[in-house]
Design an enzyme around this catalytic site. Structure first.
Site, PDB file in Angstrom:
ATOM      1  N   HIS A   6      -9.801  15.304 -13.369  1.00  0.00           N
ATOM      2  CA  HIS A   6      -9.928  16.101 -12.623  1.00  0.00           C
ATOM      3  C   HIS A   6     -11.963  17.089 -12.427  1.00  0.00           C
ATOM      4  O   HIS A   6     -11.354  16.377 -13.569  1.00  0.00           O
ATOM      5  CB  HIS A   6      -9.207  16.927 -11.560  1.00  0.00           C
ATOM      6  N   TRP A  30       0.845  -1.465   0.186  1.00  0.00           N
ATOM      7  CA  TRP A  30      -0.356  -0.117   0.244  1.00  0.00           C
ATOM      8  C   TRP A  30       1.250   1.500   0.256  1.00  0.00           C
ATOM      9  O   TRP A  30       1.938   1.397  -0.167  1.00  0.00           O
ATOM     10  CB  TRP A  30      -0.930   0.252   1.512  1.00  0.00           C
ATOM     11  N   ASN A  31       0.038   2.486  -0.601  1.00  0.00           N
ATOM     12  CA  ASN A  31       0.815   3.369  -0.311  1.00  0.00           C
ATOM     13  C   ASN A  31       0.347   4.399  -0.062  1.00  0.00           C
ATOM     14  O   ASN A  31      -1.063   5.143   0.339  1.00  0.00           O
ATOM     15  CB  ASN A  31       1.178   3.799  -2.498  1.00  0.00           C
ATOM     16  N   HIS A  44     -14.902  28.632 -15.729  1.00  0.00           N
ATOM     17  CA  HIS A  44     -15.029  28.558 -14.332  1.00  0.00           C
ATOM     18  C   HIS A  44     -16.192  29.344 -13.697  1.00  0.00           C
ATOM     19  O   HIS A  44     -17.180  29.376 -12.646  1.00  0.00           O
ATOM     20  CB  HIS A  44     -13.731  28.714 -13.897  1.00  0.00           C
ATOM     21  N   HIS A  68     -15.417  25.896  -6.229  1.00  0.00           N
ATOM     22  CA  HIS A  68     -14.055  25.642  -6.829  1.00  0.00           C
ATOM     23  C   HIS A  68     -13.628  27.366  -6.887  1.00  0.00           C
ATOM     24  O   HIS A  68     -13.364  28.112  -6.634  1.00  0.00           O
ATOM     25  CB  HIS A  68     -13.791  25.082  -7.314  1.00  0.00           C
ATOM     26  N   ASP A 109     -14.377  19.731 -11.600  1.00  0.00           N
ATOM     27  CA  ASP A 109     -14.102  20.931 -10.668  1.00  0.00           C
ATOM     28  C   ASP A 109     -16.123  20.859 -10.112  1.00  0.00           C
ATOM     29  O   ASP A 109     -16.887  20.790 -10.698  1.00  0.00           O
ATOM     30  CB  ASP A 109     -14.185  22.578 -11.926  1.00  0.00           C
ATOM     31  N   HIS A 140      -7.070  19.599  -8.141  1.00  0.00           N
ATOM     32  CA  HIS A 140      -7.244  19.461  -9.175  1.00  0.00           C
ATOM     33  C   HIS A 140      -5.709  19.440 -10.114  1.00  0.00           C
ATOM     34  O   HIS A 140      -5.181  19.750 -10.562  1.00  0.00           O
ATOM     35  CB  HIS A 140      -7.138  21.317  -9.479  1.00  0.00           C
TER      36      HIS A 140
HETATM   37  O1  LIG Z   1      -9.957  24.257 -12.447  1.00  0.00           O
HETATM   38  C1  LIG Z   1      -8.909  24.182 -12.612  1.00  0.00           C
HETATM   39  O2  LIG Z   1      -7.974  22.985 -12.628  1.00  0.00           O
HETATM   40  C2  LIG Z   1      -8.021  25.194 -12.665  1.00  0.00           C
HETATM   41  O3  LIG Z   1      -8.118  25.706 -14.652  1.00  0.00           O
HETATM   42  C3  LIG Z   1      -7.640  26.641 -11.819  1.00  0.00           C
HETATM   43  C4  LIG Z   1      -7.537  25.950 -11.002  1.00  0.00           C
HETATM   44  C5  LIG Z   1      -6.964  27.081  -9.713  1.00  0.00           C
HETATM   45  C6  LIG Z   1      -7.618  28.780 -10.257  1.00  0.00           C
HETATM   46  C7  LIG Z   1      -7.371  28.640 -11.169  1.00  0.00           C
HETATM   47  C8  LIG Z   1      -7.625  28.278 -12.398  1.00  0.00           C
HETATM   48  S1  LIG Z   1      -8.029  28.154 -14.081  1.00  0.00           S
HETATM   49 MN   LIG Z   2     -10.191  21.730 -11.961  1.00  0.00          MN
END
Ligand SMILES: O=C(O)C(=O)c1ccccc1S
Ligand SMILES: [Mn+2]
Length: 261
Positions: free
Chosen positions: A76, A64-65, A210, A82, A78, A72
């Site tokens: 992945h 195991w680890n 986003h 976020h 979101d 992110h």
């Molecule tokens: O959701 C993400 O992985 C991502 O693109 C992101 C993460 C953190 C800050 C800005 C961005 S733009």
């Molecule tokens: Mn992301």
């Protein structure tokens, strides 16, 4: 009952191969490139996989680890929390989002030719309308997945970092607002690092994928692969992030169910 028969039929179809299960996920490893933000901001921790034991004195019968990674990282998910636009929405974290949102159909928009010509290619409303003229209107509560074949690049070109940041394709602000408000998408997915284009920090509003997705309580998927194995319509995506307490996202296994007939 009718419903349980349909579910058992689906299980049978998966077992027989009549429904293919396509893995849209990169292997999560320390080698996988992670997003690099401007130096004044906090950065994602590198992925670390530290062996605890491997059938040895540290654990004779087991392997195991300990694993460390940013939420992110790699392929992945979101969640709305976020982004600041989703910060006050109900059930906006990976541990509180409705489980029903983890399964939804997908429309795949192939812009691989355009992205091959221009690393800063942007998806626009007219391009999506042209896609709809061919494949029909994007239904409510579908994922829209932007196929760019970016996942086929070597790591250096995949990040495509220059001194002014990353140069990778994505959506323009108008199309993100339109997909959310006019088509009611459940989320937007990309093959690149981030649902936004590499230069999206300079857009208005900055990082429009986003901004509009999470402001409307919708989701993002990024660093997907094998979108070239999906039909334009008809695939069903299963995307269930880790149930991290108050989590903004997580690496996850993304799979697509595709009818073989
Ligand atoms: O959701 C993400 O992985 C991502 O693109 C992101 C993460 C953190 C800050 C800005 C961005 S733009
Ligand atoms: Mn992301």
């Amino acid at each position: 009952t009718m419903q349980s028969n349909n579910l058992l039929e689906l299980a049978g179809a998966i077992s027989s191969g009549a429904v293919r299960v396509v893995d849209l996920t990169f292997t999560l490893s320390p080698d996988f490139p992670v997003i690099v933000l401007p130096p004044e901001f906090g950065q994602a921790a590198p992925v670390r996989i530290q062996e605890i034991s491997r059938y040895d004195g540290r654990g004779p019968a087991w392997y195991w680890n300990n694993v460390t990674f940013g939420e992110h990282t790699g392929t992945h998910f979101d969640a709305p929390i976020h982004w600041f636009t989703g910060k006050n929405l109900p059930n906006n974290a990976v541990d509180t989002m409705p489980a029903k949102d983890m399964i939804a159909p997908a429309c795949v928009i192939d812009c691989s030719a355009q992205a091959a010509q221009d690393p800063d290619f942007l998806l626009t409303v007219p391009l999506v309308e042209a896609w709809e003229a061919k494949h029909g209107r994007i239904p409510e509560r579908n994922w829209v997945l932007l196929r760019t074949d970016w996942s086929k690049k070597g790591w250096r070109d995949y990040s495509n970092l220059r001194d002014d940041g990353a140069h990778t394709p994505g959506p323009n602000p108008d199309v993100m607002k339109w997909l959310v408000e006019e088509r009611g998408v459940i989320g937007f997915g990309t093959e690149t690092i981030g649902t936004d284009a590499g230069q999206a920090g300079h857009f208005e509003p900055p990082y429009p994928a986003h901004h509009f997705l999470h402001g409307a309580g919708r989701y993002g998927l990024q660093c997907l692969c094998n979108l070239d194995q999906l039909p334009a319509t008809g695939a069903v995506i299963v995307a269930s992030p880790l149930k991290i307490q108050n989590g903004s996202g997580s690496p996850l296994r993304v799979i697509a169910l595709v009818s073989s007939t």
